[in-house]
Scaffold this motif. Structure first.
Motif, mmCIF file in Angstrom:
data_model
loop_
_atom_site.group_PDB
_atom_site.id
_atom_site.type_symbol
_atom_site.label_atom_id
_atom_site.label_comp_id
_atom_site.label_asym_id
_atom_site.label_seq_id
_atom_site.Cartn_x
_atom_site.Cartn_y
_atom_site.Cartn_z
ATOM 1 N N MET A 146 0.809 -1.210 0.000
ATOM 2 C CA MET A 146 0.000 0.000 0.000
ATOM 3 C C MET A 146 0.846 1.264 0.000
ATOM 4 S SD MET A 146 -3.073 -1.088 2.591
ATOM 5 C CE MET A 146 -4.051 -2.557 2.280
ATOM 6 N N ILE A 147 1.835 1.323 0.888
ATOM 7 C CA ILE A 147 2.674 2.522 0.959
ATOM 8 C C ILE A 147 3.604 2.617 -0.237
ATOM 9 C CG2 ILE A 147 4.584 3.574 2.240
ATOM 10 C CD1 ILE A 147 3.179 2.795 4.809
ATOM 11 N N LEU A 148 4.276 1.526 -0.569
ATOM 12 C CA LEU A 148 5.250 1.553 -1.658
ATOM 13 C C LEU A 148 4.592 1.897 -2.990
ATOM 14 C CD1 LEU A 148 8.253 -0.757 -2.120
ATOM 15 C CD2 LEU A 148 6.687 -0.497 -4.032
ATOM 16 N N GLU A 149 3.437 1.301 -3.275
ATOM 17 C CA GLU A 149 2.768 1.571 -4.550
ATOM 18 C C GLU A 149 2.282 3.014 -4.651
ATOM 19 O OE1 GLU A 149 -0.291 -1.336 -4.913
ATOM 20 O OE2 GLU A 149 1.104 -2.991 -5.282
ATOM 21 N N ARG A 150 1.998 3.655 -3.532
ATOM 22 C CA ARG A 150 1.553 5.044 -3.547
ATOM 23 C C ARG A 150 2.719 6.019 -3.671
ATOM 24 N NH1 ARG A 150 -2.310 2.130 -1.213
ATOM 25 N NH2 ARG A 150 -4.454 2.905 -1.119
ATOM 26 N N LEU A 151 3.937 5.550 -3.424
ATOM 27 C CA LEU A 151 5.106 6.428 -3.470
ATOM 28 C C LEU A 151 6.062 6.097 -4.606
ATOM 29 C CD1 LEU A 151 5.984 6.775 0.334
ATOM 30 C CD2 LEU A 151 4.711 8.359 -1.113
ATOM 31 N N LEU A 152 5.747 5.099 -5.402
ATOM 32 C CA LEU A 152 6.668 4.675 -6.457
ATOM 33 C C LEU A 152 6.848 5.743 -7.533
ATOM 34 C CD1 LEU A 152 8.480 2.337 -7.132
ATOM 35 C CD2 LEU A 152 6.600 1.248 -8.354
ATOM 36 N N ILE A 153 5.949 6.716 -7.580
ATOM 37 C CA ILE A 153 6.105 7.825 -8.524
ATOM 38 C C ILE A 153 7.351 8.645 -8.210
ATOM 39 C CG2 ILE A 153 3.653 8.023 -9.035
ATOM 40 C CD1 ILE A 153 3.508 10.330 -7.045
ATOM 41 N N LEU A 154 7.902 8.505 -6.993
ATOM 42 C CA LEU A 154 9.107 9.232 -6.616
ATOM 43 C C LEU A 154 10.353 8.640 -7.264
ATOM 44 C CD1 LEU A 154 7.034 10.024 -4.336
ATOM 45 C CD2 LEU A 154 8.996 10.170 -2.811
ATOM 46 N N GLY A 155 10.301 7.358 -7.641
ATOM 47 C CA GLY A 155 11.466 6.652 -8.146
ATOM 48 C C GLY A 155 11.788 5.472 -7.258
ATOM 49 N N SER A 156 12.452 4.469 -7.821
ATOM 50 C CA SER A 156 12.702 3.221 -7.100
ATOM 51 C C SER A 156 13.569 3.432 -5.860
ATOM 52 C CB SER A 156 13.360 2.201 -8.033
ATOM 53 O OG SER A 156 12.500 1.876 -9.101
ATOM 54 N N LYS A 157 14.710 4.097 -6.013
ATOM 55 C CA LYS A 157 15.620 4.292 -4.878
ATOM 56 C C LYS A 157 14.956 5.113 -3.783
ATOM 57 C CE LYS A 157 19.879 3.991 -7.594
ATOM 58 N NZ LYS A 157 21.111 4.704 -8.028
ATOM 59 N N GLU A 158 14.281 6.156 -4.204
ATOM 60 C CA GLU A 158 13.647 7.044 -3.223
ATOM 61 C C GLU A 158 12.572 6.319 -2.422
ATOM 62 O OE1 GLU A 158 15.455 9.502 -6.415
ATOM 63 O OE2 GLU A 158 14.198 7.703 -6.362
ATOM 64 N N VAL A 159 11.740 5.528 -3.111
ATOM 65 C CA VAL A 159 10.645 4.864 -2.412
ATOM 66 C C VAL A 159 11.164 3.769 -1.490
ATOM 67 C CG1 VAL A 159 10.123 3.049 -4.093
ATOM 68 C CG2 VAL A 159 8.299 3.981 -2.702
ATOM 69 N N ILE A 160 12.255 3.110 -1.852
ATOM 70 C CA ILE A 160 12.838 2.096 -0.975
ATOM 71 C C ILE A 160 13.288 2.734 0.334
ATOM 72 C CG2 ILE A 160 14.800 0.533 -0.664
ATOM 73 C CD1 ILE A 160 14.589 -0.116 -3.659
ATOM 74 N N ILE A 161 13.962 3.872 0.239
ATOM 75 C CA ILE A 161 14.480 4.551 1.436
ATOM 76 C C ILE A 161 13.337 5.123 2.279
ATOM 77 C CG2 ILE A 161 15.842 6.509 2.255
ATOM 78 C CD1 ILE A 161 17.642 6.099 -0.207
ATOM 79 N N ILE A 162 12.397 5.804 1.632
ATOM 80 C CA ILE A 162 11.301 6.445 2.377
ATOM 81 C C ILE A 162 10.407 5.399 3.035
ATOM 82 C CG2 ILE A 162 9.208 7.832 2.130
ATOM 83 C CD1 ILE A 162 10.664 9.408 -0.047
ATOM 84 N N SER A 163 10.090 4.318 2.308
ATOM 85 C CA SER A 163 9.244 3.283 2.912
ATOM 86 C C SER A 163 9.959 2.597 4.065
ATOM 87 C CB SER A 163 8.820 2.256 1.858
ATOM 88 O OG SER A 163 9.937 1.580 1.312
ATOM 89 N N ALA A 164 11.302 2.483 3.988
ATOM 90 C CA ALA A 164 12.071 1.894 5.086
ATOM 91 C C ALA A 164 12.035 2.802 6.319
ATOM 92 C CB ALA A 164 13.512 1.651 4.647
#
Length: 261
Positions: A146-164
């Motif tokens: 849910m969180i990752l799919e809503r933030l993937l527009i930021l880019g792969s690296k960015e969403v990995i870090i932010i979701s972590a």
């Protein structure tokens, strides 16, 4: 840029609502329940039902209409990938948790309560189900779907870090600062797997194995001097060295692959 900032803000607010509802029940409303309710029922309500019914409803109320981007598989899920990911997550997270624990204790601070009494106490079956099955499934659904799919527009690296980061912060409140850093590291691994494979179930498996090792295997092995020595060697020396080797090897292989292409 503005669109990305709004997306992060909405997910942040949704996660805050989810966490506040969960904490409000477990720390305030639970004391309003009628007397005589068995402890196991209260545990199930506060740890399983409320977070993923009322809490999840609050999260979706804030983020439900957000644009969602599905990760596209770049690599297949293999047993070798899962084994490498398990080694890396254990080899990097456990030493960090241990070292920060030691530093905080040396400074006279409190590292948080241990769960060993709960894991092996009268409600051991509940905690086994919670840590090995329920949390790996539902936490991954929330954070890596849910969180990752809503933030993937930021880019792969960015969403990995932010979701972590989003995954680690609640653990700081519930389990302490050392666990926050450890869960941040493993969440990076799970986010990477989610992005690269496009699958959620490998993250659930890796999550359950992490809880198994940290909650049970290390505790049992550390119960005697010989086991404690084995734990120190395996989790503080062997696995960290192997993890660094695997990361360096993977990075070099990626560079070679790009140069050939």
């Amino acid at each position: 840029m503005k669109k990305n900032s709004i997306a992060v803000l909405r997910v942040s607010l949704g996660l805050v609502v989810w966490f506040l509802i969960t904490m409000a029940f477990s720390r305030i409303l639970v004391h309003k329940l009628p007397e005589g309710i068995p402890d196991i029922v209260i545990l199930i309500l506060s740890s399983m039902i409320v977070p993923y019914t009322l809490g999840l409803a609050g999260f979706l109320a804030v983020t439900g209409r957000m644009e969602k981007v599905m990760p596209k598989a770049e690599i297949p899920v293999t047993s070798a990938l899962l084994l490498k990911s398990l080694i890396i997550q254990l080899g990097l997270s456990i030493p960090v948790i241990t070292v920060i624990n030691i530093i905080i204790r040396m400074l006279g601070g409190n590292v948080g309560s241990s769960m060993s009494a709960d894991l092996f106490g009268k409600n051991w079956l509940f905690y086994a189900a919670l840590l090995l099955v329920f949390n790996p499934i539902f936490e991954e659904l929330l954070f890596r779907k849910m969180i990752l799919e809503r933030l993937l527009i930021l880019g792969s690296k960015e969403v990995i870090i932010i979701s972590a980061i989003f995954f680690a912060i609640p653990h700081a409140i519930s389990q302490g600062i050392p666990q926050m850093f450890g869960t941040f590291i493993v969440a990076l691994v799970w986010g990477y797997i989610r992005i690269k494979t496009g699958k959620l179930w490998p993250c659930m498996i890796l999550h359950g194995l992490f809880n198994l090792f940290c909650g049970y295997i290390i505790t049992v092995l550390s119960g005697n001097p010989e086991g404690a020595v084995a734990v120190m060697f395996i989790f503080m020396i062997f696995l960290p060295v192997l993890s660094v080797f695997l990361l360096v090897r993977s990075r070099n292989f990626g560079r070679e692959k790009q140069s050939v292409a």
